[in-house]
Write an enzyme that holds these catalytic residues in place. Structure first.
Site, PDB file in Angstrom:
ATOM      1  N   CYS A 164       7.060  -6.545   6.868  1.00 49.58           N
ATOM      2  CA  CYS A 164       8.050  -5.879   7.518  1.00 49.58           C
ATOM      3  C   CYS A 164       8.622  -7.029   8.517  1.00 49.58           C
ATOM      4  O   CYS A 164       7.624  -7.416   9.259  1.00 49.58           O
ATOM      5  CB  CYS A 164       7.815  -4.557   8.427  1.00 49.58           C
ATOM      6  SG  CYS A 164       8.976  -3.683   9.013  1.00 49.58           S
TER       7      CYS A 164
ATOM      8  N   CYS B 151       7.218  -4.367  15.182  1.00 48.17           N
ATOM      9  CA  CYS B 151       6.911  -3.398  16.075  1.00 48.17           C
ATOM     10  C   CYS B 151       5.194  -3.421  16.697  1.00 48.17           C
ATOM     11  O   CYS B 151       4.343  -3.715  15.582  1.00 48.17           O
ATOM     12  CB  CYS B 151       6.924  -1.726  15.545  1.00 48.17           C
ATOM     13  SG  CYS B 151       8.663  -1.685  14.900  1.00 48.17           S
TER      14      CYS B 151
ATOM     15  N   CYS C 215       2.321  -1.810  15.190  1.00 46.70           N
ATOM     16  CA  CYS C 215       2.259  -1.513  13.443  1.00 46.70           C
ATOM     17  C   CYS C 215       1.731  -2.565  12.787  1.00 46.70           C
ATOM     18  O   CYS C 215       1.880  -3.598  12.869  1.00 46.70           O
ATOM     19  CB  CYS C 215       3.655  -1.227  12.984  1.00 46.70           C
ATOM     20  SG  CYS C 215       3.847  -1.030  11.376  1.00 46.70           S
TER      21      CYS C 215
ATOM     22  N   GLU D 151       0.812  -1.245  -0.017  1.00 43.21           N
ATOM     23  CA  GLU D 151      -0.073   0.115   0.015  1.00 43.21           C
ATOM     24  C   GLU D 151       0.874   1.296   0.048  1.00 43.21           C
ATOM     25  O   GLU D 151       1.996   1.244   0.628  1.00 43.21           O
ATOM     26  CB  GLU D 151      -0.739   0.059   1.227  1.00 43.21           C
ATOM     27  CG  GLU D 151      -1.838  -1.040   1.169  1.00 43.21           C
ATOM     28  CD  GLU D 151      -2.857  -1.005   2.419  1.00 43.21           C
ATOM     29  OE1 GLU D 151      -4.184  -1.278   2.020  1.00 43.21           O
ATOM     30  OE2 GLU D 151      -2.611  -0.467   3.379  1.00 43.21           O
TER      31      GLU D 151
ATOM     32  N   CYS E  91       3.414   8.707   0.607  1.00 44.97           N
ATOM     33  CA  CYS E  91       3.928   7.967   1.684  1.00 44.97           C
ATOM     34  C   CYS E  91       4.258   6.592   1.217  1.00 44.97           C
ATOM     35  O   CYS E  91       3.045   6.038   0.782  1.00 44.97           O
ATOM     36  CB  CYS E  91       3.129   7.865   2.977  1.00 44.97           C
ATOM     37  SG  CYS E  91       3.692   6.502   4.065  1.00 44.97           S
TER      38      CYS E  91
ATOM     39  N   CYS F  85      -0.308   6.522   9.840  1.00 45.38           N
ATOM     40  CA  CYS F  85       1.019   5.981  10.223  1.00 45.38           C
ATOM     41  C   CYS F  85       0.881   4.584  11.393  1.00 45.38           C
ATOM     42  O   CYS F  85       0.238   4.620  11.869  1.00 45.38           O
ATOM     43  CB  CYS F  85       1.991   7.030  11.311  1.00 45.38           C
ATOM     44  SG  CYS F  85       2.462   8.468  10.118  1.00 45.38           S
TER      45      CYS F  85
END
Length: 280
Positions: A48, A52, A55, A28, A41, A272
């Site tokens: 990933c 975290c 996230c 995305e 962005c 974010c």
């Protein structure tokens, strides 16, 4: 890249696009409209590996790095979309899916192409790379003395809390990370940005702000705080506005420049830490 889905926020200021890559992986990327600029962005990885906890990308796991061409192509797609209404890309933040410094060569090759006068001729200072703190790569980036902006996802000012939120801190604890940040500022003369997602009752107290101020004291930096954006697999809540203002005021009283960032595209999971894809 094949654009297979698009979501537009209720205020029409944020557009999120889901792309499918040739091997079926999906990423995305987000376009944000502001008064004076149109910011992208973009993603550097499909998924990933940093894990975290708050996230959505980290929650989905890691599939692969993107090529420099796949990174460039995200920018080209939105540039063409903007061109239809007489606009153009003004800023690019590599803060989408993935840890950019875990795919360093491809990310910087993409930025070099976009920066090149024969490419998109976007000024180097219009790019920002965000990292959770891969210390050796920060040192490498500093040694190259680039004009590209650097942001560090910090979120906690002590090792116990940071390790619970960002597992990478167990590998590169704060003493090492902050040393690399100070070396970066000294080597490049450029200001660092520290990102801090305010989580109610976790890292949003006055004591947390004071601890942060002590950690970054004397460093050429700016703190970007944002009230946590919700994700499905993390139960933490966003700090309320009044507490966020107090956190900001505490930092500023200690001489640390601070901004509360505008939350954008939350209704379409485009904020974010919210980017993910149904397929990894």
């Amino acid at each position: 890249l094949e654009a297979i889905d698009k979501l537009v926020s209720s205020d029409h200021e944020t557009v999120k696009t889901l792309f499918q890559l040739p091997d079926g992986a999906r990423i995305e990327a987000v376009l944000m409209h502001y008064d004076e600029r149109d910011t992208l962005c973009i993603s550097s990885q499909a998924g990933c590996a940093m894990n975290c906890v708050f996230c959505a990308t980290g929650q989905m796991g890691f599939r692969r790095n993107l090529s420099s061409g796949e990174i460039v192509e995200q920018v080209l797609y939105f540039a063409r979309e903007l061109q239809k209404s007489g606009k153009k890309v003004t800023n690019v933040v590599v803060m989408g899916m993935g840890e950019p410094f875990a795919n360093y060569d491809a990310v910087l090759a993409a930025i070099d192409r976009l920066n090149n006068p024969a490419g998109m001729n976007l000024g180097a200072r219009r790019f920002t790379i965000s990292t959770v703190g891969l210390v050796p790569v920060i040192q490498r980036f500093a040694s190259e003395k680039r004009q590209v902006n650097l942001a560090i996802s910090l979120h906690a000012a002590n090792d116990t809390l940071r390790s619970s939120l960002l597992p990478i801190n167990k590998r590169f604890p704060l003493v090492e990370l902050m040393q690399a940040c100070r070396e970066y500022a000294a080597t490049t003369g450029r200001r660092l940005t520290f990102e801090w997602a305010l989580i109610e009752g976790v890292n949003d107290r006055v004591e947390d702000a004071r601890e942060l101020a002590k950690l970054v004291h004397g460093l050429l930096c700016h703190v970007n705080i944002i009230q946590l954006n919700p994700t499905h697999k993390y139960s933490g809540k966003a700090t309320k506005r009044q507490a966020a203002e107090l956190f900001k005021q505490t930092l500023e009283n200690a001489g640390i420049p601070c901004t509360i960032r505008l939350r954008r595209g939350i209704d379409i999971q485009a904020g974010c830490g919210q980017l993910a894809s149904n397929q990894v």
